[in-house]
Design a protein around this motif. Sequence first.
Motif: not given
Length: 366
Positions: A1-23
Motif C-alpha cells: 500500500k502507498d504512503w498517506i501523508s499528514f505532513s505539514h511540511m509539503s504542498v501538493d505539487r500536482s496542483l501547482f500551475p507549472f504551465d503558467s509558471w513556465f510561461s
Amino acid sequence: KDWISFSHMSVDRSLFPFDSWFSCEHRALKLSRLELNDDSSRFPQGIYSVRKTIARFLSVARGVQCFPEQIVLGGGTQFLFYLLRHLFHENSLYAMENPGYRRMYESLKMERLRLKTIPLDNKGISIDLLKQMNPNVVYVTPSHQFPSGVVMPISRRIQLLNWAAEKDNRYIIEDDYDSEFKYESDTIPSLQGLDSYERVIYLGTFSKSLLPGLRISYMILPQKLLKKYRERCSFIMSTSNALGQLTLQQFIDSGEYRKHIRHMRQVYIERQKKLIEKLKKRFGSTITMHGANAGLHFTAEFDTTRSVEEIANRARAAKLELYNLKPYCLEDHYLYSKPAFILGFANLSVEKIDEGVERLYHAIFE
Ligand SMILES: Cc1ncc(COP(=O)(O)O)c(/C=N/[C@@H](CCC(=O)O)COc2ccccc2)c1O
C-alpha cells in the motif's frame, strides 16, 4: 500500500500551475535580460521592480503598509533573520513562542544570542509572561501560530503593539507564515499594518502558497532599521536568485498568483472539512482539535494511554506520515497534557482521507 501523508511540511505539487509558471519564466527571460545579466551587487535587497510588485500585493492581501525600499528579499526566512539580528544592539534579549518554530530557535541558539521562550495561552504568546521577561525583540507567528495553530486575535495584537511602544529598543518580529489561508473569520490585519510606532519587522515567504523550493522570502524593515541595514549590511549580496524573483513578479502581475491562491483555498477548505468530519466520526470524544480555522494543518490531542513514541512507530509501520509536537516544544515545555500530533492536509487528497484516518485510529487505539 502507498504512503498517506499528514505532513505539514509539503504542498501538493500536482496542483501547482507549472504551465503558467513556465510561461511567466519565459516572459521574465525575454523581458528582463538587463536585470539578469547585471552584477547582482546592485540588488542587495532584491530587484526593485519585484519589490514594487510584492509591496502592492501585500498591501491588498495583508494590509501591510510599506514602500519597496523597505523590502529585503532573501533565500529563506532564516537568512533574513540572520541579517536582521545585526541591526539590534548586541546584547539584546530575544524571546519566542513555545511551542515554536524549532529552526528559528536553533538559529538563535547557534548565534549565541540571549534567548527566552514564552508559553502560549489561547490567544497566542502570553502577554503577562512577555512583560515579566521584558525582552528587546520578540518573534511571533500571529496568523496561525506555528505549530499550535492559534490565530492571534486583534485584542492580543493591540496589547503586543502597546507593549512594544512603551520603551525604546523593543521590536516585534512578525513571521506571517501560513497567512494565505483562513477559513472562518475574514483575514485579520497584520501587526505591521496596525503598527504606528515602527516596532514591527514583517517576515513573509512564498514557501507555502507556491513552492518551498522557490526560496523567495521577504522582510520589511521600519525606516529606522532600514537606515541601519544600509549602513551595516548593504555589502551582503542578495541570496534570492534573479530569475526566480522576475518569474514571481510575472506570476503576481499577471493575476496567476491570485487565481492559484483562490483555487488552493477551495481545495484546502474541502479537504479540511472532510478530514475533521471523518476524525469526529471515528474518534468521537477521544480527540480534541486546536487551530483549525486557518493554515494547512491543525493539531489534535488524543485521549489515550499509548505513548507518542509508540503511536509514531505504529503510524510509520502503517505507512502513515505523521509528526508530533515534541520537536517544537522547546526547553521541555509540553503544550498539551495528552499525546498531540500535527495533522496537515496540504498533501492529503480527499480520496485518501478515509484510509488516512483509519490508519491513524489503528496507530492510536487498536
Ligand atoms: C514559522 C515558519 N516561518 C517560516 C517558514 C519557512 O520559511 P522559508 O525559509 O521562507 O521557507 C517555516 C517553515 N516551516 C517548515 C515546517 C516546519 C519545520 O521546519 O518542521 C517547512 O514548511 C513547509 C515547507 C514546504 C511546504 C510547506 C511547509 C515556518 O514554520
